[in-house]
Enzyme design. Structure first.
Site, PDB file in Angstrom:
ATOM      1  N   LYS A 254     -69.523 -27.204   9.309  1.00 36.29           N
ATOM      2  CA  LYS A 254     -69.015 -26.218   8.711  1.00 36.29           C
ATOM      3  C   LYS A 254     -68.357 -25.208  10.109  1.00 36.29           C
ATOM      4  O   LYS A 254     -67.186 -24.869   9.876  1.00 36.29           O
ATOM      5  CB  LYS A 254     -70.018 -25.130   8.017  1.00 36.29           C
ATOM      6  N   ASN A 255     -69.261 -24.878  10.763  1.00 40.10           N
ATOM      7  CA  ASN A 255     -68.767 -24.097  12.011  1.00 40.10           C
ATOM      8  C   ASN A 255     -67.635 -24.707  13.100  1.00 40.10           C
ATOM      9  O   ASN A 255     -67.146 -24.117  13.826  1.00 40.10           O
ATOM     10  CB  ASN A 255     -69.918 -23.580  12.738  1.00 40.10           C
TER      11      ASN A 255
ATOM     12  N   CYS B 276     -74.761  -7.592   9.201  1.00 40.26           N
ATOM     13  CA  CYS B 276     -74.934  -8.694   8.029  1.00 40.26           C
ATOM     14  C   CYS B 276     -76.460  -8.927   8.114  1.00 40.26           C
ATOM     15  O   CYS B 276     -77.223  -8.402   8.817  1.00 40.26           O
ATOM     16  CB  CYS B 276     -74.117  -9.882   8.340  1.00 40.26           C
TER      17      CYS B 276
ATOM     18  N   ARG C 249     -74.089  -7.990  14.827  1.00 39.63           N
ATOM     19  CA  ARG C 249     -73.061  -8.767  15.328  1.00 39.63           C
ATOM     20  C   ARG C 249     -71.697  -8.117  15.371  1.00 39.63           C
ATOM     21  O   ARG C 249     -70.822  -8.440  14.575  1.00 39.63           O
ATOM     22  CB  ARG C 249     -72.893  -9.883  14.000  1.00 39.63           C
TER      23      ARG C 249
ATOM     24  N   ASP D 122     -79.663 -21.499  14.311  1.00 33.31           N
ATOM     25  CA  ASP D 122     -79.371 -21.913  13.143  1.00 33.31           C
ATOM     26  C   ASP D 122     -80.399 -22.985  12.612  1.00 33.31           C
ATOM     27  O   ASP D 122     -80.477 -23.204  11.432  1.00 33.31           O
ATOM     28  CB  ASP D 122     -78.063 -22.507  12.752  1.00 33.31           C
TER      29      ASP D 122
ATOM     30  N   ARG E  85     -72.870 -21.696   0.619  1.00 30.59           N
ATOM     31  CA  ARG E  85     -71.832 -21.298   1.759  1.00 30.59           C
ATOM     32  C   ARG E  85     -71.973 -22.280   2.961  1.00 30.59           C
ATOM     33  O   ARG E  85     -70.891 -22.622   3.444  1.00 30.59           O
ATOM     34  CB  ARG E  85     -72.173 -19.988   2.171  1.00 30.59           C
TER      35      ARG E  85
HETATM   36  N1  EPU Z   1     -72.449 -10.690  20.385  1.00 31.21           N
HETATM   37  C1  EPU Z   1     -71.958  -9.411  20.791  1.00 31.21           C
HETATM   38  N2  EPU Z   1     -70.777  -9.104  20.954  1.00 31.21           N
HETATM   39  C2  EPU Z   1     -69.625 -10.098  20.699  1.00 31.21           C
HETATM   40  C3  EPU Z   1     -69.934 -11.157  19.949  1.00 31.21           C
HETATM   41  C4  EPU Z   1     -71.301 -11.500  19.863  1.00 31.21           C
HETATM   42  O1  EPU Z   1     -72.763  -8.793  21.230  1.00 31.21           O
HETATM   43  O2  EPU Z   1     -68.582  -9.504  20.847  1.00 31.21           O
HETATM   44  C5  EPU Z   1     -73.660 -10.996  20.293  1.00 31.21           C
HETATM   45  C6  EPU Z   1     -74.148 -11.249  18.450  1.00 31.21           C
HETATM   46  O3  EPU Z   1     -74.502 -10.001  18.076  1.00 31.21           O
HETATM   47  C7  EPU Z   1     -75.336 -12.271  19.002  1.00 31.21           C
HETATM   48  C8  EPU Z   1     -74.896 -13.066  20.055  1.00 31.21           C
HETATM   49  O4  EPU Z   1     -73.979 -12.308  20.675  1.00 31.21           O
HETATM   50  O5  EPU Z   1     -76.281 -11.427  19.295  1.00 31.21           O
HETATM   51  C9  EPU Z   1     -74.655 -14.419  19.858  1.00 31.21           C
HETATM   52  O6  EPU Z   1     -73.384 -14.306  18.557  1.00 31.21           O
HETATM   53  P1  EPU Z   1     -72.400 -15.315  18.531  1.00 31.21           P
HETATM   54  O7  EPU Z   1     -71.000 -14.370  18.683  1.00 31.21           O
HETATM   55  O8  EPU Z   1     -72.282 -16.559  19.341  1.00 31.21           O
HETATM   56  O9  EPU Z   1     -72.396 -15.687  17.088  1.00 31.21           O
HETATM   57  P2  EPU Z   1     -71.217 -15.979  16.187  1.00 31.21           P
HETATM   58  O10 EPU Z   1     -70.033 -16.715  16.917  1.00 31.21           O
HETATM   59  O11 EPU Z   1     -70.792 -14.581  15.193  1.00 31.21           O
HETATM   60  C10 EPU Z   1     -71.727 -18.303  15.348  1.00 31.21           C
HETATM   61  C11 EPU Z   1     -71.934 -19.309  14.088  1.00 31.21           C
HETATM   62  C12 EPU Z   1     -73.131 -18.681  13.509  1.00 31.21           C
HETATM   63  C13 EPU Z   1     -74.367 -19.023  14.581  1.00 31.21           C
HETATM   64  C14 EPU Z   1     -74.092 -18.217  16.050  1.00 31.21           C
HETATM   65  C15 EPU Z   1     -75.011 -18.624  17.018  1.00 31.21           C
HETATM   66  C16 EPU Z   1     -69.665 -19.774  13.314  1.00 31.21           C
HETATM   67  C17 EPU Z   1     -68.916 -19.470  12.367  1.00 31.21           C
HETATM   68  N3  EPU Z   1     -70.836 -19.080  13.099  1.00 31.21           N
HETATM   69  O12 EPU Z   1     -71.861 -16.893  15.102  1.00 31.21           O
HETATM   70  O13 EPU Z   1     -73.633 -19.632  12.504  1.00 31.21           O
HETATM   71  O14 EPU Z   1     -75.762 -18.540  14.199  1.00 31.21           O
HETATM   72  O15 EPU Z   1     -72.852 -18.637  16.397  1.00 31.21           O
HETATM   73  O16 EPU Z   1     -75.213 -19.996  17.329  1.00 31.21           O
HETATM   74  O17 EPU Z   1     -69.566 -20.496  14.281  1.00 31.21           O
HETATM   75  C18 EPU Z   1     -74.698 -20.066  10.488  1.00 31.21           C
HETATM   76  O18 EPU Z   1     -73.967 -21.245  10.310  1.00 31.21           O
HETATM   77  O19 EPU Z   1     -75.529 -20.005   9.674  1.00 31.21           O
HETATM   78  C19 EPU Z   1     -74.356 -19.046  11.422  1.00 31.21           C
HETATM   79  C20 EPU Z   1     -74.725 -17.674  11.183  1.00 31.21           C
END
Ligand code: EPU
Length: 417
Positions: A22-23, A116, A121, A304, A396
């Site tokens: 998915k990701n 969320c 996030r 995850d 999802r």
């Molecule tokens: N963060 C910030 N600022 C930013 C971006 C992130 O503070 O601008 C923080 C977040 O709040 C969090 C940490 O950095 O505490 C890591 O978040 P990240 O941005 O890496 O997460 P994401 O990109 O929103 C993806 C996956 C998630 C997975 C996370 C961590 C996708 C579409 N989603 O989310 O997947 O948990 O990386 O590996 O790739 C899931 O599939 O169930 C899922 C939630």
């Protein structure tokens, strides 16, 4: 709303085939916005999130079809460069269209995602990176309004190795003028998969999968033809499900090298996992050993998989300590696992799980995708029947989950209430 009814106690046996990640699929779909033409993506999982991303692209003018896991996406006529609140609200990954839209069209309007179930996030690092590349960004009425001429290559240091942030910036940089260097980049296999696809489109990206990514901007790209990598989290989820039921199964069409931390941790609990090419042979043990885990960015143990691992530890022969380091609110499954008889206490980002002799079926509520998976895993071993409400969370991110579980001998039924 659908409910899953699971009767626990049956060992899972047989073979199971892993779907596309998915990701990976979601950023690849967003990347199709980078150039006009018909893009072909194969091994695409049929999931609610993939449909949501397709609807978002369609609302911009894309035309798509998804058959036999093959997605065809024509992005020749993108008339609207907007991601509305109604879609971003249901799927945060919608924010992945920001980088590609800005790079190709010089403007984009994307609803600011709210908090969320698993944490606040924020996306400040996505926005700061784009600003460094020359974008002008305003926040207005809940929308990110971004404008730029041609983006300019620059050096970006990410304070946190954000996964979608790295992907957004990489997609923006492929069409920028000059070289962009992303330091402290996310190293997840999905980031490397996106870079592979972009390079096949004509981009010049080096270092994806390491913490420094260098992108030399190009003038134009061609449509992509790419196969999505197997889903490592789906793989880990099924390993855990087989293990908790003391089953024995072959998990096929996966990439064991993407799961080293998960495999190592599960082996520590006594689960027998043998790797053979792109398959895994998994055998559960009569009672797992306790084991402590800390979630970390890749290649560490993935957040995850935290909830699913916790489900396994609820019946371990001792106490395990689980620390969640990535998201501040990712223990929503704890209260539901307790309803099944688990003994778990939480203090801040640390959960202490005291293994119990057995779990007992009860009605429970899914709160987010991976939390739901942990409830399914616990239900598979719980005595009697568990009914899992709000299973739309599972839909999802897990393709045909109950069908796959039934094929392994689980007693699972979906009921529409
Ligand atoms: N963060 C910030 N600022 C930013 C971006 C992130 O503070 O601008 C923080 C977040 O709040 C969090 C940490 O950095 O505490 C890591 O978040 P990240 O941005 O890496 O997460 P994401 O990109 O929103 C993806 C996956 C998630 C997975 C996370 C961590 C996708 C579409 N989603 O989310 O997947 O948990 O990386 O590996 O790739 C899931 O599939 O169930 C899922 C939630």
């Amino acid at each position: 709303m659908d409910v899953l009814l699971i009767k626990g106690g049956r060992p899972l046996t047989g073979r199971i085939r892993i779907s596309g990640a998915k990701n990976s699929a979601l950023p690849l779909m967003a990347a199709s916005l980078l150039c006009p033409g018909t893009h072909h993506i194969s091994n695409v999982p049929v999931l609610k999130d993939v449909q949501t991303m397709a609807s978002l692209l369609e609302s911009m003018g894309a035309v798509w079809s998804l058959r036999d896991s093959r997605l065809q996406l024509d992005t020749s006529d993108i008339r609207h460069q907007q991601a509305p609140y109604e879609l971003v609200r249901t799927m945060r990954a919608s924010v992945l269209v920001l980088g590609p839209l800005l790079a190709r069209f010089g403007h984009a309007e994307v609803s600011l995602p709210g908090g969320c179930a698993i944490g606040a996030r924020p996306i400040n690092l996505h926005l700061e990176g784009l600003k460094r590349m020359g974008a002008r960004i305003e926040l207005d009425s809940g929308y990110i309004k971004a404008r730029a001429g041609r983006l300019k290559g620059t050096e970006i240091y990410l304070d946190i190795p954000t996964v979608t942030g790295t992907e957004n910036l990489m997609m923006a940089a492929v069409l920028a003028e000059g070289v962009t260097k992303i330091e402290n980049a996310a190293k997840e296999p999905e980031v490397a998969d996106l870079a592979d696809a972009l390079n096949k489109m004509g981009a010049r990206i080096k270092g994806a999968g390491t913490d420094v990514i260098e992108i030399e901007g190009v003038e134009s790209l061609r449509p992509m033809n790419h196969e999505v990598i197997p889903d490592r989290i789906e793989t880990g989820t099924y390993i855990t499900a087989v293990a908790i039921t003391q089953g024995e199964a072959v998990i096929e069409k996966t990439r064991p090298e993407h799961l080293e931390a998960v495999i190592a941790k599960l082996r520590e609990t006594g689960v027998d996992i043998r790797v053979s090419g792109d398959s895994l042979l998994v055998k559960g043990v009569s009672r797992p050993l306790p084991s402590d885990v800390k979630t970390m960015p890749y290649p560490g143990f993935p957040t995850d998989m935290q909830a699913q691992f916790m489900a396994l530890m609820t019946i371990a022969s001792g106490t395990s300590v689980i620390r969640e380091n990535i998201f501040e609110n990712r223990f929503m499954h704890v209260a539901e696992l307790r309803r099944l008889g688990a003994d778990i206490s939480v203090e801040g980002s640390v959960a202490t799980v005291k293994g119990v002799d057995r779990l007992k079926g009860a009605p429970v509520m899914a709160t987010d995708l991976r939390a739901s998976a942990s409830l399914v895993i616990a239900a598979l071993v719980a005595e009697g029947e568990t009914s899992i409400h709000r299973v739309y969370h599972l839909d999802r991110g897990y393709e045909r989950m109950e069908e796959k579980l039934r094929a392994l001998g689980a007693e699972v039924e979906r009921k529409r209430l």
